[in-house]
Design an enzyme around this catalytic site. Structure first.
Site, PDB file in Angstrom:
ATOM      1  NE  ARG A 148      -4.698  33.657  52.341  1.00  0.00           N
ATOM      2  CZ  ARG A 148      -5.306  34.486  51.645  1.00  0.00           C
ATOM      3  NH1 ARG A 148      -5.343  34.621  50.346  1.00  0.00           N
ATOM      4  NH2 ARG A 148      -5.751  35.706  52.376  1.00  0.00           N
ATOM      5  CE1 TYR A 160      -5.884  39.508  49.378  1.00  0.00           C
ATOM      6  CE2 TYR A 160      -4.194  37.813  50.363  1.00  0.00           C
ATOM      7  CZ  TYR A 160      -5.503  38.248  49.520  1.00  0.00           C
ATOM      8  OH  TYR A 160      -6.287  37.238  49.386  1.00  0.00           O
ATOM      9  CG  ASP A 210      -2.494  35.289  48.298  1.00  0.00           C
ATOM     10  OD1 ASP A 210      -1.739  35.525  47.182  1.00  0.00           O
ATOM     11  OD2 ASP A 210      -3.684  35.460  47.675  1.00  0.00           O
ATOM     12  CG  HIS A 212      -2.972  39.644  46.798  1.00  0.00           C
ATOM     13  ND1 HIS A 212      -3.556  40.828  46.208  1.00  0.00           N
ATOM     14  CD2 HIS A 212      -4.099  38.599  46.473  1.00  0.00           C
ATOM     15  CE1 HIS A 212      -4.620  40.609  46.012  1.00  0.00           C
ATOM     16  NE2 HIS A 212      -5.336  39.249  46.136  1.00  0.00           N
ATOM     17  CD  GLU A 236      -3.239  32.516  46.492  1.00  0.00           C
ATOM     18  OE1 GLU A 236      -3.019  31.624  47.241  1.00  0.00           O
ATOM     19  OE2 GLU A 236      -4.034  32.943  46.087  1.00  0.00           O
ATOM     20  CD  GLU A 262      -6.400  35.315  43.383  1.00  0.00           C
ATOM     21  OE1 GLU A 262      -5.981  33.938  44.122  1.00  0.00           O
ATOM     22  OE2 GLU A 262      -6.595  36.390  43.969  1.00  0.00           O
ATOM     23  NE  ARG A 283      -4.645  30.784  43.858  1.00  0.00           N
ATOM     24  CZ  ARG A 283      -5.669  30.614  44.885  1.00  0.00           C
ATOM     25  NH1 ARG A 283      -5.974  29.441  45.141  1.00  0.00           N
ATOM     26  NH2 ARG A 283      -6.244  31.754  45.055  1.00  0.00           N
ATOM     27  CD  GLU A 339      -8.597  31.159  48.491  1.00  0.00           C
ATOM     28  OE1 GLU A 339      -8.781  31.455  47.008  1.00  0.00           O
ATOM     29  OE2 GLU A 339      -8.131  32.323  48.749  1.00  0.00           O
ATOM     30  CD1 TRP A 402      -4.435  45.961  47.659  1.00  0.00           C
ATOM     31  CD2 TRP A 402      -5.815  44.441  46.574  1.00  0.00           C
ATOM     32  NE1 TRP A 402      -5.211  45.462  48.675  1.00  0.00           N
ATOM     33  CE2 TRP A 402      -5.937  44.451  48.006  1.00  0.00           C
ATOM     34  CE3 TRP A 402      -6.387  43.640  45.794  1.00  0.00           C
ATOM     35  CZ2 TRP A 402      -6.964  43.432  48.578  1.00  0.00           C
ATOM     36  CZ3 TRP A 402      -7.282  42.853  46.055  1.00  0.00           C
ATOM     37  CH2 TRP A 402      -7.684  42.598  47.784  1.00  0.00           C
TER      38      TRP A 402
HETATM   39  O1  EZ4 Z   1      -7.952  38.913  46.657  1.00  0.00           O
HETATM   40  O2  EZ4 Z   1     -10.834  37.358  45.562  1.00  0.00           O
HETATM   41  O3  EZ4 Z   1      -6.518  33.931  47.118  1.00  0.00           O
HETATM   42  N1  EZ4 Z   1      -7.524  34.718  47.432  1.00  0.00           N
HETATM   43  C1  EZ4 Z   1      -7.287  36.115  46.979  1.00  0.00           C
HETATM   44  C2  EZ4 Z   1      -8.573  36.703  47.003  1.00  0.00           C
HETATM   45  C3  EZ4 Z   1      -8.627  37.926  46.152  1.00  0.00           C
HETATM   46  C4  EZ4 Z   1     -10.313  38.494  46.036  1.00  0.00           C
HETATM   47  C5  EZ4 Z   1     -10.106  39.404  44.952  1.00  0.00           C
HETATM   48  O4  EZ4 Z   1     -11.744  39.741  44.590  1.00  0.00           O
HETATM   49  O5  EZ4 Z   1      -6.244  36.519  46.579  1.00  0.00           O
HETATM   50  O6  EZ4 Z   1      -8.934  37.244  48.386  1.00  0.00           O
HETATM   51 CO    CO Z   2      -4.831  34.891  45.978  1.00  0.00          CO
END
Ligand code: EZ4
Ligand code: CO
Length: 402
Positions: A148, A160, A210, A212, A236, A262, A283, A339, A402
């Site tokens: 990643r 991020y 990602d 995010h 992602e 996630e 995920r 992951e 975030w």
């Molecule tokens: O931001 O687990 O793909 N992984 C992620 C992680 C999340 C954290 C949050 O607690 O997006 O790094």
């Molecule tokens: Co993630």
């Protein structure tokens, strides 16, 4: 019949906080379940200690499905990360016990191996594109087959996924760190560095990214289109995951594969995503989606729609979750990728017996149960510390995802 005699909630902070449930039976068997919910740890600790532990004492530890139904339906209040993480901890601890009683690793109880090893992706990052490229090279040299890639957008503190120490740790402050975010600058910058990773390393390595949760559906569609030639393994969390319908619009515009889930905690939260084939990888994880029992239910639904698995595996999920995830990953037919960020040496002082990493794959322990032991003495050296995840703000000061 053995009964559950003790249910202890263990909290330790070897570099970061982990909450663990340890169940002990009248036969002396013990099982571990991860109960860590990053930034909201004590809510789950209380749910377990104050509300679930009294219900567990005296129950038959062999009745995993019945206990799951009892705790889920018995709560009346459905789903949500705190409830589902607490139920997951009980579920995983009971699978651990069942394995130990049977003398078999948990993956054997789940049907045995469907594959030789569990393909993992690691996290490469950099404060600049050059740093990112060096980091990808270092991981490729270590034998990782999937990486990643995240680089800091120039001038934006809130990019991020950029590592400061040896392992990415976003919950590093006693109060939330406030970070600046600009969607425009990210969209201008990110496709460029992903392209440079492909230029330097070619297509022989899987490349993931990602987002995010930070884009709107049409922005995510534009991003996905702009990187189509790079053939990402996935993008992602392109948009906040709670709006399942949003993924349809992204899908209509791009063939870049989509992964999400996630932060989702039940089969109901991914039902539309899966049955309407709006994503390629789901995920959800053992620890936040109700344990092995419920995650397998999600993954079986996904298999019917050719959606593959790609479980979350950040540092804030304990080694108990890594072991449980690998047991599921190695056995389900529709596994995609796992992951894997690994943990700090201090974390491995507390949790012994992690799955073996070799050739870019994780391999389950052959020990009965999950193969993880908890070192109480080491844990006592690392007392709980309040930690929060960061908060993102747009350049005009308003709060963003975030
Ligand atoms: O931001 O687990 O793909 N992984 C992620 C992680 C999340 C954290 C949050 O607690 O997006 O790094
Ligand atoms: Co993630």
């Amino acid at each position: 019949m053995a009964t559950i005699e003790r249910a202890e909630v263990l909290i330790t902070s070897p570099g970061r906080n982990f909450v663990t449930l340890r169940i002990t039976t009248s036969d002396g068997a013990t099982g571990l379940g991860d109960a860590t919910l990053n930034g909201r740890e004590l809510a789950v600790a209380s749910y377990l200690r104050d509300h679930l532990a009294p219900l567990l004492i005296g129950r038959d530890p062999a009745r995993i499905e019945d206990t799951w139904q009892y705790l889920y339906k018995g709560a009346y209040w459905r789903r949500g990360p705190v409830t589902m993480t607490a139920i997951a901890a009980v579920d995983v601890a009971l699978w651990d016990i069942k394995g130990k009683v049977a003398g078999l690793p948990v993956y054997q109880l789940l049907g045995g191996r469907s594959r030789d090893g569990v393909l993992v992706y690691c996290h490469a990052s950099g404060a600049s594109t050059d740093e990112l490229l060096d980091d990808v090279a270092a991981y490729a040299e270590k034998g990782f087959k999937a990486v990643r890639a995240q680089a800091a957008v120039p001038g934006l503190s809130g990019s991020y996924g950029v590592r400061k120490g040896t392992i990415y740790e976003p919950a590093a402050t006693a109060l939330p760190d406030e970070q600046a975010w600009s969607t425009e600058e990210y969209l201008d910058f990110a496709p460029g560095y992903l392209g440079k990773v492909r230029e330097r390393f070619g297509f022989g390595i899987h490349l993931l990214h990602d987002v995010h949760h930070r884009l709107t559906p049409i922005e995510a569609a534009r991003f996905g289109k702009s990187v189509e030639d790079l053939r990402l393994f996935w993008m992602e969390d392109p948009t906040p995951a709670e709006n399942q319908e949003a993924f349809r619009l992204i899908r209509q515009h791009t063939t870049t594969p989509i992964a999400t889930g996630e932060v989702l905690t039940s089969i109901w939260d991914v039902q539309q995503l899966i049955t309407e084939q709006l994503i390629d990888y789901v995920r959800t994880t053992v620890v936040h989606a109700g344990g092995i029992t419920h995650l397998r239910r999600i993954f079986d639904l996904a298999a019917l729609y050719q959606v593959r698995t790609g479980s979350h595996g950040a540092t804030d999920l304990s080694p108990v979750t890594t072991a449980a995830a690998v047991a599921v990953d190695i056995s389900v037919p529709n596994f995609g990728i796992q992951e894997h960020m690994g943990h700090t040496p201090a974390t491995y002082e507390v949790f012994h017996g992690a799955p073996r990493l070799e050739g870019g794959m994780l391999h389950p322990s052959e020990a009965p149960g999950l193969g993880i032991t908890y070192d109480d003495e080491a844990a006592a050296r690392f007392p709980y510390e309040p930690r929060y995840l960061p908060v993102a703000r747009r350049l005009d000061g308003s709060v963003h995802d975030w």
